[in-house]
Motif scaffolding. Structure first.
Motif, PDB file in Angstrom:
ATOM      1  N   GLU A   1      48.564  55.011  31.068  1.00 39.65           N
ATOM      2  CA  GLU A   1      48.205  55.061  32.477  1.00 39.65           C
ATOM      3  C   GLU A   1      49.173  54.243  33.335  1.00 39.65           C
ATOM      4  N   ALA A   2      49.549  53.065  32.817  1.00 29.75           N
ATOM      5  CA  ALA A   2      50.525  52.238  33.539  1.00 29.75           C
ATOM      6  C   ALA A   2      51.838  53.004  33.661  1.00 29.75           C
ATOM      7  N   TYR A   3      52.180  53.678  32.567  1.00 27.17           N
ATOM      8  CA  TYR A   3      53.419  54.444  32.542  1.00 27.17           C
ATOM      9  C   TYR A   3      53.363  55.578  33.565  1.00 27.17           C
TER      10      TYR A   3
ATOM     11  N   SER B   1      46.851  49.018  37.606  1.00 26.40           N
ATOM     12  CA  SER B   1      46.502  50.433  37.811  1.00 26.40           C
ATOM     13  C   SER B   1      45.858  51.117  36.610  1.00 26.40           C
ATOM     14  N   CYS B   2      45.530  50.390  35.543  1.00 25.55           N
ATOM     15  CA  CYS B   2      44.972  51.052  34.361  1.00 25.55           C
ATOM     16  C   CYS B   2      43.456  51.224  34.514  1.00 25.55           C
ATOM     17  N   TRP B   3      43.081  52.121  35.409  1.00 19.30           N
ATOM     18  CA  TRP B   3      41.662  52.239  35.758  1.00 19.30           C
ATOM     19  C   TRP B   3      40.813  52.880  34.666  1.00 19.30           C
TER      20      TRP B   3
ATOM     21  N   LYS C   1      38.569  43.116  33.874  1.00 22.06           N
ATOM     22  CA  LYS C   1      39.601  43.102  34.912  1.00 22.06           C
ATOM     23  C   LYS C   1      40.954  43.055  34.229  1.00 22.06           C
ATOM     24  N   GLU C   2      41.942  43.564  34.938  1.00 22.57           N
ATOM     25  CA  GLU C   2      43.276  43.573  34.366  1.00 22.57           C
ATOM     26  C   GLU C   2      44.047  42.399  34.960  1.00 22.57           C
ATOM     27  N   THR C   3      44.436  41.440  34.129  1.00 26.32           N
ATOM     28  CA  THR C   3      45.118  40.252  34.654  1.00 26.32           C
ATOM     29  C   THR C   3      46.636  40.421  34.669  1.00 26.32           C
ATOM     30  N   LEU C   4      47.122  41.334  33.831  1.00 28.86           N
ATOM     31  CA  LEU C   4      48.543  41.681  33.821  1.00 28.86           C
ATOM     32  C   LEU C   4      48.629  43.181  33.713  1.00 28.86           C
ATOM     33  N   CYS C   5      49.606  43.833  34.376  1.00 25.33           N
ATOM     34  CA  CYS C   5      49.716  45.284  34.228  1.00 25.33           C
ATOM     35  C   CYS C   5      51.176  45.716  34.228  1.00 25.33           C
ATOM     36  N   ALA C   6      51.498  46.605  33.310  1.00 19.03           N
ATOM     37  CA  ALA C   6      52.874  47.100  33.224  1.00 19.03           C
ATOM     38  C   ALA C   6      53.263  47.868  34.483  1.00 19.03           C
ATOM     39  N   ALA C   7      52.254  48.410  35.207  1.00 22.07           N
ATOM     40  CA  ALA C   7      52.573  49.120  36.447  1.00 22.07           C
ATOM     41  C   ALA C   7      53.072  48.158  37.520  1.00 22.07           C
TER      42      ALA C   7
ATOM     43  N   HIS D   1      53.561  44.129  29.374  1.00 22.63           N
ATOM     44  CA  HIS D   1      52.372  44.749  28.793  1.00 22.63           C
ATOM     45  C   HIS D   1      51.214  44.510  29.745  1.00 22.63           C
ATOM     46  N   CYS D   2      50.041  45.116  29.426  1.00 21.19           N
ATOM     47  CA  CYS D   2      48.851  44.879  30.244  1.00 21.19           C
ATOM     48  C   CYS D   2      47.941  43.900  29.503  1.00 21.19           C
ATOM     49  N   GLN D   3      47.099  43.228  30.259  1.00 24.63           N
ATOM     50  CA  GLN D   3      46.155  42.299  29.639  1.00 24.63           C
ATOM     51  C   GLN D   3      44.809  42.498  30.325  1.00 24.63           C
TER      52      GLN D   3
HETATM   53 ZN   LIG Z   1      47.897  48.222  33.100  1.00 26.95          ZN
END
Ligand SMILES: [Zn+2]
Length: 566
Positions: free
Chosen positions: A127-129, A142-144, A165-171, A176-178
């Motif tokens: 999704e981030a991609y 944005s990884c909803w 909640k997403e604290t880090l996002c590749a978008a 990476h996402c967290q």
């Molecule tokens: Zn993400």
């Protein structure tokens, strides 16, 4: 990261490909392989047409629904394992489904105390991609669907709403996402996020279903009554519209259609829509009555008309006075009765068997037949003049296989009815079972469906679902394909294969003996032609020759072994 998941063989086994029926299954749920490029385009469209906030809501709910569904497998697939391993079904399934590579950083929970606190690292989130591809680097994570999935899965697992909640996002440019999950009450701004989830809470859904069943129970009419008709298909609606139009008139109606399509229900509905609704509806099945009794049944009988007629009795025509009379399977009516019926229709009055006076009757006639009356006339089994009398307003009810759109609504209505009748709580019909219902040919039409659903309700477990085996218990296994440890598609063993293996194990023969017998059998069937025998066995000719040689060598080594043939 040094985290190690439990083996996921149990989860991979849930995933089955059925190319022949055009379906992919995860357990009992139908899945679909979709292009991430298409999903990315859908996300973009959603965001552009309804705005980021609303698109986020929709996609979060979609993820939430998937997570909820997958939570069922946590209970089903690892019932005897530790709670932690059972919880890990979620992240492992999510990986199998291709969402991202998920690594737990920290998981602590206590279901009984309602405590939950976890961090996950998600690498390569699709999704981030996708978001980055369409919108470039953005400020907000944005990884909803990913977050929705985690929330849905964990909430169902914990029995309380867990907000991620997403604290880090590749978008946003991170590598990476967290994601971090806590009970919603523990987030300072948790309430603001509730809009994404409250309507979909598992508890609300269960309560809604429960009250739905209760409501259905209390409004149920007696099972034997036709009640309102159910159907969405074009064929059904056409027939229904014809029926609605003729109902308020006095015209004779001829219902045609195969056995079991619901002609009697149509006749009842016609009566209920007519201005005769408060007068009797009387049905008589002409095929079920012996020829010598049918006239007395229809027109009544005077005392002493024949041996056994001890008292005068009114016939169905008289009993239906003011209302509607259904003559079902009218094509089976004996000739003598046909003649008398024709006269009644012409004169509007009846004469009891053995009687001399006539009585006026006011009856609206509905005839039903599954035979072609014109053909019966040709064959000399039906009076042509009677056919013209009956065939004023024909309505053809199509067979169930020609109105597949009706199967699901009919099945759902029957499910509710039989649950109430048998005092059972069944949550619904599995998708796989619904698909089997849609694919069936229904020679017995609606009546056959009714029988199947009743059996399904009886066989389903309390508070469970009607599964395909409950409806079609004797169906042969379809060839199924699943994933092996390398993620390649391979054919899965069927129940028949299991049977064969059991028989072999029970025979007490060694693997070598079995191989020898199978090889000999193939050679014998190919009449000694080794190339043909090799083809039968899926071997090359040299491979077969090698095996035969090896077998014969081992027989020579062990002259005392038992003979290969019995
Ligand atoms: Zn993400």
């Amino acid at each position: 990261m040094s985290f190690k998941y439990p083996p996921d063989k149990d989860l991979r086994r849930l995933l089955r490909f059925e190319p022949d029926s055009g379906a992919i299954w995860l357990g009992d749920r139908r899945m679909v392989l979709m292009h991430t490029a298409a999903l990315a385009a859908l996300r973009q469209d959603l965001i552009n047409s309804v705005g980021t906030e609303h698109a986020r809501r929709i996609l979060t709910r979609m993820g939430y629904a998937s997570g909820l569904s997958d939570a069922e497998y946590a209970k089903k697939t690892r019932p005897g394992e530790s709670v932690q391993d059972s919880f890990l079904v979620g992240p492992q399934l999510h990986m199998l489904e291709g969402a991202a590579r998920v690594t737990p950083v920290k998981i602590t929970f206590d279901i009984a105390a309602g405590l939950f606190n976890a961090d996950f690292r998600c690498d390569d989130s699709w999704e981030a991609y996708a978001h980055r591809q369409k919108f470039g680097l953005v400020d907000e994570p944005s990884c909803w669907t990913l977050l929705g999935y985690a929330s849905g899965y964990t909430s169902a697992f914990m029995g309380r709403l867990i907000l991620y909640k997403e604290t880090l996002c590749a978008a946003c440019g991170a590598d990476h996402c967290q994601i971090v999950g806590r009970p919603i009450e523990e987030w300072p701004d948790g309430e603001a996020h509730r809009v994404y989830f409250t309507d979909d809470s598992l508890m609300d859904k269960m309560e809604a279903l429960q009250s739905q069943v209760e409501a259905l129970k209390s409004t149920l009419e007696p099972v034997s009554l036709g009640g309102q008709l159910i159907g969405d298909s074009l064929g059904f609606r056409k027939a229904y519209t014809l029926m609605q139009k003729v109902a308020p008139t006095q015209a004779t109606v001829l219902l045609t259609g195969e056995t079991g399509v619901g002609k009697e229900r149509f006749a009842r509905a016609l009566h209920e829509l007519s201005n005769r609704a408060d007068k009797p509806f009387v049905a008589v099945n002409c095929a079920a009555l012996p020829a010598e009794l049918i006239e007395a049944e229809l027109f009544g009988v005077e005392k002493g008309a024949y041996t056994g007629a001890h008292a005068a009795r009114a016939g169905r025509f008289e009993r239906a006075d003011g209302g509607t009379l259904l003559l079902d399977e009218v094509g089976e009516m004996p000739m003598a009765a046909q003649t008398k019926l024709l006269r009644v229709l012409q004169e509007g009055e009846i004469e009891r068997v053995g009687g001399e006076t006539t009585r006026k009757v006011n009856v609206r006639l509905v005839a039903a037949t599954n035979v072609d009356l014109a053909q019966a006339v040709q064959a000399g089994r039906f009076r042509a003049d009677l056919m013209y009398r009956l065939n004023v307003y024909p309505i053809c009810i199509p067979p169930l296989r020609e109105r597949k759109a009706d199967i699901e609504p009919l099945a759902q209505a029957m499910l509710a009815r039989f649950c109430a009748l048998h005092g059972k709580r069944v949550m619904g019909i599995e998708e796989r079972a619904l698909q089997a219902l849609r694919q069936h040919d229904w020679p017995g039409n609606v009546r056959e469906l009714e029988n199947l659903i009743e059996r399904g309700v009886i066989l389903a477990t309390q508070a469970g679902m009607v599964e395909v085996e409950h409806l079609f218990p004797n169906q042969p296994d379809t060839a199924q394909t699943g994933l092996n440890a390398n993620g390649q598609l391979v054919r899965l063993p069927s129940a028949q294969d299991d049977d064969l293996s059991t028989r072999i194990l029970n025979s007490g023969s060694s693997l070598d003996e079995i191989e020898a017998r199978v090889l000999d059998h193939a050679v014998a069937r190919a009449s000694g032609n080794l190339s043909e025998a090799a083809r039968l066995l899926g071997l090359t000719r040299p491979q077969l020759a090698y095996r035969l040689k090896r077998q014969h060598a081992s027989e020579a080594d062990a002259p005392a072994s038992k003979p290969a043939q019995e």
